[in-house]
Design a protein around this motif. Structure first.
Motif, PDB file in Angstrom:
ATOM      1  N   THR A   1      47.894  37.381  41.792  1.00 44.47           N
ATOM      2  CA  THR A   1      47.189  37.818  40.841  1.00 44.47           C
ATOM      3  C   THR A   1      46.397  39.145  41.427  1.00 44.47           C
TER       4      THR A   1
ATOM      5  N   ALA B   1      42.598  37.729  32.453  1.00 43.36           N
ATOM      6  CA  ALA B   1      41.941  38.532  31.437  1.00 43.36           C
ATOM      7  C   ALA B   1      40.623  37.739  31.287  1.00 43.36           C
TER       8      ALA B   1
ATOM      9  N   LYS C   1      41.935  44.612  38.948  1.00 43.93           N
ATOM     10  CA  LYS C   1      43.208  44.707  38.396  1.00 43.93           C
ATOM     11  C   LYS C   1      43.233  44.596  36.725  1.00 43.93           C
ATOM     12  N   ALA C   2      42.484  43.581  36.389  1.00 43.41           N
ATOM     13  CA  ALA C   2      42.238  43.259  34.982  1.00 43.41           C
ATOM     14  C   ALA C   2      41.514  44.194  34.191  1.00 43.41           C
TER      15      ALA C   2
ATOM     16  N   LYS D   1      41.678  47.346  34.975  1.00 42.30           N
ATOM     17  CA  LYS D   1      42.445  48.559  35.111  1.00 42.30           C
ATOM     18  C   LYS D   1      43.609  48.472  34.005  1.00 42.30           C
ATOM     19  N   ALA D   2      43.973  47.309  33.855  1.00 39.59           N
ATOM     20  CA  ALA D   2      44.960  46.963  32.890  1.00 39.59           C
ATOM     21  C   ALA D   2      44.446  47.066  31.600  1.00 39.59           C
ATOM     22  N   ARG D   3      43.218  46.785  31.218  1.00 37.38           N
ATOM     23  CA  ARG D   3      42.434  46.675  30.144  1.00 37.38           C
ATOM     24  C   ARG D   3      42.422  48.415  29.621  1.00 37.38           C
TER      25      ARG D   3
ATOM     26  N   ALA E   1      44.152  50.749  30.761  1.00 34.85           N
ATOM     27  CA  ALA E   1      45.547  51.490  30.249  1.00 34.85           C
ATOM     28  C   ALA E   1      46.115  51.108  29.040  1.00 34.85           C
ATOM     29  N   ALA E   2      45.546  50.026  28.550  1.00 32.17           N
ATOM     30  CA  ALA E   2      46.008  49.191  27.113  1.00 32.17           C
ATOM     31  C   ALA E   2      44.985  50.102  26.053  1.00 32.17           C
TER      32      ALA E   2
END
Length: 118
Positions: free
Chosen positions: A31, A69, A100-101, A103-105, A107-108
């Motif tokens: 991850t 998350a 990474k989490a 960045k994912a948040r 982006a969403a």
């Protein structure tokens, strides 16, 4: 000092329980962005062992949320997680997975348009 010395404040033994379940080894399975392919798909870092770079000193594993998350939870909610929701993380894997989490948040999240002045 032994390789299994718990951090200060581990009165309940939560950290020790997480480390025992992980056999004292980081539980990251990619991850963080590294495949860990040379090590069977799991990070090879062990608590009390030495880091991959010269001069880093002994590595101290963290007990933190197993779900990436959940690494973004506020401290008071993260502290309430049961030990079954925790995993052992080396600092490098923990920090990379958390980044990474984030960045994912981001982006969403829906794009917010600025308020117009007129």
């Amino acid at each position: 000092m032994t390789g299994r010395t718990p951090p200060l404040g581990d009165n309940g033994g939560l950290w020790q329980a997480v480390m025992a379940a992980a056999a004292g080894r980081c539980q990251c399975r990619g991850t963080c962005g590294t495949s860990h392919a040379k090590d069977g798909g799991r990070c090879k870092t062990v608590h009390g062992g030495y880091g991959p770079r010269h001069g880093t000193g002994p590595v101290r594993l963290l007990a933190a949320a197993a779900d990436p998350a959940d690494l973004l939870l506020p401290a008071h909610k993260a502290a309430a997680l049961p030990k079954t929701a925790l995993a052992a993380w080396c600092p490098a894997c923990h920090d990379a997975t958390r980044r990474k989490a984030v960045k994912a948040r981001q982006a969403a999240a829906p794009a917010v348009e600025p308020d117009s002045l007129f």
